[in-house]
Structure formats: C-alpha cells, structure tokens
Design an enzyme around this catalytic site. Structure first.
Site, PDB file in Angstrom:
ATOM      1  N   ASP A   1      -2.538   9.074 -10.914  1.00 15.31           N
ATOM      2  CA  ASP A   1      -2.488   8.009 -11.924  1.00 15.31           C
ATOM      3  C   ASP A   1      -1.074   7.775 -12.415  1.00 15.31           C
ATOM      4  O   ASP A   1      -0.648   6.628 -12.632  1.00 15.31           O
ATOM      5  CB  ASP A   1      -3.388   8.373 -13.107  1.00 15.31           C
ATOM      6  CG  ASP A   1      -4.864   8.295 -12.758  1.00 15.31           C
ATOM      7  OD1 ASP A   1      -5.197   7.728 -11.706  1.00 15.31           O
ATOM      8  OD2 ASP A   1      -5.690   8.803 -13.554  1.00 15.31           O
TER       9      ASP A   1
ATOM     10  N   ASP B   1       0.851  -1.188   0.000  1.00 14.32           N
ATOM     11  CA  ASP B   1       0.000   0.000   0.000  1.00 14.32           C
ATOM     12  C   ASP B   1       0.888   1.241   0.000  1.00 14.32           C
ATOM     13  O   ASP B   1       1.895   1.307   0.721  1.00 14.32           O
ATOM     14  CB  ASP B   1      -0.900  -0.004   1.242  1.00 14.32           C
ATOM     15  CG  ASP B   1      -1.963   1.077   1.178  1.00 14.32           C
ATOM     16  OD1 ASP B   1      -3.025   0.806   0.594  1.00 14.32           O
ATOM     17  OD2 ASP B   1      -1.720   2.186   1.704  1.00 14.32           O
TER      18      ASP B   1
ATOM     19  N   GLU C   1      -4.716   2.364  -4.297  1.00 15.35           N
ATOM     20  CA  GLU C   1      -3.261   2.345  -4.162  1.00 15.35           C
ATOM     21  C   GLU C   1      -2.759   1.023  -3.634  1.00 15.35           C
ATOM     22  O   GLU C   1      -1.617   0.929  -3.156  1.00 15.35           O
ATOM     23  CB  GLU C   1      -2.795   3.486  -3.253  1.00 15.35           C
ATOM     24  CG  GLU C   1      -3.244   3.380  -1.818  1.00 15.35           C
ATOM     25  CD  GLU C   1      -4.591   4.032  -1.532  1.00 15.35           C
ATOM     26  OE1 GLU C   1      -4.790   4.467  -0.391  1.00 15.35           O
ATOM     27  OE2 GLU C   1      -5.429   4.103  -2.448  1.00 15.35           O
TER      28      GLU C   1
ATOM     29  N   ASN D   1      -3.089  12.897  -4.404  1.00 18.65           N
ATOM     30  CA  ASN D   1      -4.262  13.290  -5.179  1.00 18.65           C
ATOM     31  C   ASN D   1      -4.767  14.663  -4.768  1.00 18.65           C
ATOM     32  O   ASN D   1      -5.131  15.495  -5.615  1.00 18.65           O
ATOM     33  CB  ASN D   1      -5.376  12.254  -5.005  1.00 18.65           C
ATOM     34  CG  ASN D   1      -5.144  11.010  -5.831  1.00 18.65           C
ATOM     35  OD1 ASN D   1      -4.543  11.065  -6.898  1.00 18.65           O
ATOM     36  ND2 ASN D   1      -5.595   9.875  -5.328  1.00 18.65           N
TER      37      ASN D   1
ATOM     38  N   HIS E   1      -5.665  14.160  -9.563  1.00 18.33           N
ATOM     39  CA  HIS E   1      -5.799  12.725  -9.840  1.00 18.33           C
ATOM     40  C   HIS E   1      -4.921  12.264 -11.006  1.00 18.33           C
ATOM     41  O   HIS E   1      -4.517  11.099 -11.051  1.00 18.33           O
ATOM     42  CB  HIS E   1      -7.265  12.385 -10.123  1.00 18.33           C
ATOM     43  CG  HIS E   1      -8.118  12.431  -8.894  1.00 18.33           C
ATOM     44  ND1 HIS E   1      -8.129  11.432  -7.953  1.00 18.33           N
ATOM     45  CD2 HIS E   1      -8.972  13.385  -8.435  1.00 18.33           C
ATOM     46  CE1 HIS E   1      -8.957  11.744  -6.972  1.00 18.33           C
ATOM     47  NE2 HIS E   1      -9.484  12.937  -7.233  1.00 18.33           N
TER      48      HIS E   1
END
Length: 371
Positions: free
Chosen positions: A249, A232, A275, A240, A245
């Site tokens: 990405d 994680d 994530e 973000n 965003h």
C-alpha cells in the site's frame, strides 16, 4: 408577522442549500464568485423580508432583514456580507422612498455588512458569530428606531418582541444552515468516494472510464490528439509477499504521487485497480506521449520507495502507449484502452521496465514531426 419572517428565511436557506451543491462552499474561504453570488441572493432575501414587516409609523418599519446579512457573513464571507448589506440598503430606499428613516436604515445595513467582514474571519464558532452579530444588528436597529420614533411607548411595544423573535430566528437559522451544510458535505464525500481511489486519492476506474469517454469525444470534435499511458508495476506481487500488504500500500501511494508530480498539470492520473495505473495526456501526440512515458519510467526507476518499517527499495514499471487517432478506431470508444493494454502486455512480455506502443493503424494520422 415576525414568524412569517423566520419562515421566509428558512425557505431561502433551503433554496440556497440546493444551489450551494453546485459551488465550492465547503472550502474554508469561498471564492470571490461564490461570495458575490451569495451576497446578491441574501441581499434579495433580506429585501423580501421587508415585505413582511411591521409598521411603527408612516415612515418606519421593523423586520428581520438583518438576519440575511448575518447569515451571509457567517456562512459565505465578508464580501458576501457587504454585498448583501448594500443591496438591502439600496432596495429599501427604492421600495419605500427617500426618507430620513429609509436613509438611516440603509446606513445601518451597510454598517452591519461591514462589521460582517470581521465576524466572517473571526476564529469563533459559527453559533457564537451568529449570536454576537445578531445582537449587534438588533442594537443598531434599536438606535435607528429610536432616532425615527417619537413614541417610546410604541417602540417598546414592538422592540422586545422583535428582539426575542430575532434571537430565536438566529438560533433556528443556525440549526437549519448547519443541517444543510452537513448534508452537502456528506453528499460531496459520497460523490468523491464514488470517483476516487481510497488509497492513492487518484481517480478510480469508474472515473477514469468517464474521463476517457468525455476526452475522446472532445478530441474527436476538436480534432486533437489524445494519448493514454497504461502503467503496471513490475513484479509487484513479490513486494506484497516479501514485505507485506502494508508495504504494498505504501508503494502504491508513493507511486501515485510520483505519477502526478512527473505529469503535466492537465494530465489525468488514475489507479485502475491493483498495481495498474493510467494517465490521460490531453492534446498530446505520439512522440510527446512517448517522451513523457519514458520520463515517467526513468523517474520511477530512480526513486527509492520507503516502506512502513523504514526500509527502502527500488521498483520499475512497464508502460503501454496508445494515441488517438493513431491507434484508435473512431467507432469504438474502448479501442484506445485496448490498444494501450496490448502495448503494455508487449512491454511486460519483452523484458519489463520499458515503454511500448503498437504500430499506428494509419500512416496518415502520424504526427508531422514523424514524417
């Protein structure tokens, strides 16, 4: 009879399309194995076409067997073209006896098969290849017929019809083959999308669960170790919220590539959502999996992630490690994942940017090097 040839060929194309779903024909150059199988099949197809031939005299027949070689060359490759031509030639002699016309026809098919090596890899469209190779095949056929027919009048009664049907047959074969090819491509894309994460091109959650189940079964049957890394990104929400965003990405894509690069070639990497990532380490025990996890953690911590606007930032990850059978219940396939998740939560709750695993349930299953 010529129309029967076309119908037979179309049927063979349909059957080949079904078989092709199990092979990698979508590659620009199919493997040698695929070409060999395809060449064998199209050689048999061309031989069947000879059973629907038109007799010119006692030793000479005409049909559309050359289209089998043409199709093999255009849609499979040069090796398939040669194999199909050789098979048709051999079976022509075995089925109809050793005669001068049979030998000439065999040589003609071999020559056409060899010519297919060039056409297979020429930078032309498939339609152009089919038309050109079809015309070459019909020219060779005409020469063979001319050598083995005493009556030009009889030949000219048959050849123009054969030429017309051959040309039409080639076009029909192209249309049907392209339709089958596109259908298989669409099926492949659908299957890929069902098992692949669209952003990172890694396996998705569904594929990960299937892989975990199958690899657990294999590990149980072969009495091998199987390790799972649950990964994680630390404080990913902040990325973000701060950069947008699109930046998030970009980070996910780069992390996916990083995990693949720092894993073994046999490891299975997946993005399980948001994530969250996972790596299945096949035939890998506790100490080796911990070492790999620590190596991955350090690599990510050193890496400079590049955002769409050119900015760079550093991130860290937390990793939970679970090993079958050290941490897993034999009777619960979900237990290994649950144990890895619990270890991940431990890593997150005790400072992040670290690798954690839970104590083994049974000291008897620890790696030998831990004793």
């Amino acid at each position: 009879m010529f129309f029967v040839n076309i119908c037979v060929m179309i049927t063979f194309l349909y059957l080949s399309g079904i078989i092709a779903k199990f092979y990698s024909i979508r590659l620009p150059f199919p493997s040698l194995r695929v070409q060999a199988i395809g060449g064998l099949l199209f050689g048999l197809y061309g031989t069947v076409l000879m059973n629907y031939s038109f007799q010119i005299n006692d030793t000479t027949i005409v049909d559309l067997r050359h289209l089998a070689v043409v199709t093999a060359a255009v849609y499979l490759g040069g090796i398939a073209s040669v194999i199909s031509g050789v098979i048709i030639s051999i079976l022509r002699i075995l089925m109809f006896g050793v005669t001068s016309s049979a030998i000439d026809a065999a040589i003609a098919m071999i020559l056409l098969g060899l010519a297919g090596v060039y056409f297979a890899y020429a930078s032309w469209s498939r339609l152009t290849k089919i038309i050109t190779m079809n015309l070459m095949g019909m020219t060779i056929v005409f020469i063979v017929l001319l050598m083995n027919t005493n009556s030009m009048a009889t030949l000219m009664e048959v050849y123009p019809i054969q030429m017309t049907i051959s040309f039409a047959g080639g076009i029909f074969i192209y249309l049907i083959a392209e339709f089958i090819n596109r259908s298989n491509e669409m099926l492949f894309l659908l299957e890929r999308r069902a098992s692949t994460d669209h952003l990172t091109d890694l396996s998705n959650r569904r594929q990960f669960e299937q892989s975990l189940q199958s690899e657990l079964l294999h590990a149980k049957q072969s009495q091998q170790k199987l390790s799972l890394l649950a990964i994680d990104i630390d404080r990913f929400k902040k990325v973000n919220d701060t950069y947008g965003h699109s930046a998030g990405d970009a980070v996910l894509k780069q992390l996916g590539q990083l995990l693949v690069q720092h894993g073994r070639s046999t490891d299975l990497v997946s993005r399980n959502g948001g994530e969250e990532f996972a790596i299945l380490l096949l035939d890998c025990g506790y100490h080796q999996s911990m070492a790999i996890a620590e190596s991955v953690r350090k690599a990510v911590a050193r890496f400079l992630f590049t955002l769409p606007d050119g900015q760079t930032l550093k991130l860290t990850i937390s990793i939970g490690v679970a090993v079958y059978p050290d941490h897993s219940d034999d009777h619960d396939d979900n237990d290994l994942l649950e144990q890895a998740d619990r270890a991940l939560y431990e890593a997150k709750n005790t400072g992040r940017n670290k690798v954690c695993s839970l104590p083994p349930r049974n000291i008897a299953v620890l790696d030998k090097d831990s004793l």
